[in-house]
Design an enzyme around this catalytic site. Structure first.
Site, short mmCIF file in Angstrom:
data_model
loop_
_atom_site.label_atom_id
_atom_site.label_comp_id
_atom_site.label_asym_id
_atom_site.label_seq_id
_atom_site.Cartn_x
_atom_site.Cartn_y
_atom_site.Cartn_z
N ASP A 1 31.96 80.78 11.23
CA ASP A 1 31.61 80.38 9.87
C ASP A 1 32.83 80.28 8.95
OD1 ASP A 1 29.63 79.71 7.89
OD2 ASP A 1 29.84 81.72 7.06
N SER B 1 26.94 77.79 2.86
CA SER B 1 26.26 77.45 4.11
C SER B 1 24.76 77.37 3.89
CB SER B 1 26.57 78.51 5.17
OG SER B 1 27.96 78.61 5.41
N GLN C 1 26.78 73.24 11.67
CA GLN C 1 26.46 73.82 10.37
C GLN C 1 26.29 72.73 9.32
OE1 GLN C 1 29.51 75.99 7.84
NE2 GLN C 1 28.23 77.72 8.42
#
Length: 292
Positions: free
Chosen positions: A209, A233, A283
């Site tokens: 991430d 996110s 993502q």
């Protein structure tokens, strides 16, 4: 900067961060670092949610995929409760749902599937050619040395992961980053991890991430912060393909197939130094322009 800024001390702090307190009835308690951003880092809550799920599964079965949604920003000053629901334990697969709560509200939830090792077909795409090895790529500290205001932000939190961008990172000043269709970053946990495969999967989830959404900005030569963008996110998915150690170098080869409506999609492939494809991440994030 604290004595947990980097190296083994920061790695040990990460291991403690991922070592959740059991509360009984498949519930666990996690905390956040004493210093950090205003919101809980998404990789942290995803990694902790995977720890919680994995602790309810036979350790012979290793995680092979996860899909998570970020529902609310997490408060780093408040512990996070993780509740795990056992969806199914089949002959070869175990499926879990892990939900993170703060203030009695859901901030994140994840579905994760675990699989016992099995024989089968084996193939992969080749790793990108002609990528310089990590020891020939500048560290983030070296990259940001000429941007003290941004280096200070980077240095405010512990850095258990050695992150080395092959090109310019999204933390430089506006106008200093050329547009690139692919973003390539070398990463490794900056110290030694215990041998537990679940811990390595959770550490890789944490690391995944850190830079993935930056691939959306890289496509446009855009940056984070003043004169650039802020982001969050929205969801995160990973597939684990082959065994690995997160404390050994891997190349995160990322790109963005689409961006629209203030959202950007990024996908990344992770390769070991000898070219083994160990994982894939996808993502989507919210990206909003901010003034200079």
């Amino acid at each position: 900067m604290t004595d947990l800024a980097s190296g083994q001390a920061a790695v040990d702090a990460l291991v403690r961060l991922l070592d959740l307190e059991p509360l009984g009835d498949d519930r666990f308690l996690g905390t956040s670092p004493p210093v950090g951003p205003q919101r809980v880092f998404g990789g942290q809550v995803a990694g902790q949610a995977l720890v919680a799920a994995g602790r309810t599964v036979d350790p012979v079965r290793h995680v092979h995929s996860l899909h998570g949604y970020f529902v609310r920003g997490g408060d780093p000053s408040v512990p996070i409760t993780y509740a795990v629901e056992s969806i199914r334990d089949g002959h070869s697969f175990s499926v879990r749902r892990s939900v993170a709560y703060q203030h009695d509200k859901v901030i994140f939830f994840m579905s994760a599937s675990f699989h016992a090792p099995a024989e089968g077909l084996d193939h992969q795409e080749a790793a990108p050619p002609d990528v310089p090895p990590p020891d020939e790529v500048p560290t983030m500290g070296e990259r940001l040395a000429k941007y003290p205001e941004r280096a200070d932000i980077w240095g405010m939190v512990p850095q258990p992961i050695d992150v080395r961008y092959v090109g310019e990172p999204g933390w430089v000043r506006p106008g200093d980053r050329p547009a690139e269709e692919r973003q390539r970053v070398w990463m490794r946990i900056d110290g030694k991890l215990p041998d537990d495969p679940l811990l390595h999967a959770c550490a890789l989830t944490f690391a995944s991430d850190l830079t993935l959404l930056d691939a959306v900005l890289s496509t446009h030569g855009a940056v984070w912060g003043p004169g650039g963008f802020v982001g969050a996110s929205l969801d995160h998915a990973m597939w684990f393909h082959r065994s690995f150690r997160a404390d050994e170098w891997f190349l995160y080869d990322s790109s963005s197939p689409s961006a629209s409506d203030a959202r950007g999609l990024a996908t990344g492939r992770m390769f070991t130094r000898n070219g083994r494809h160990i994982a894939t991440a996808v993502q989507e994030g919210l990206l909003r322009r901010v003034g200079g």
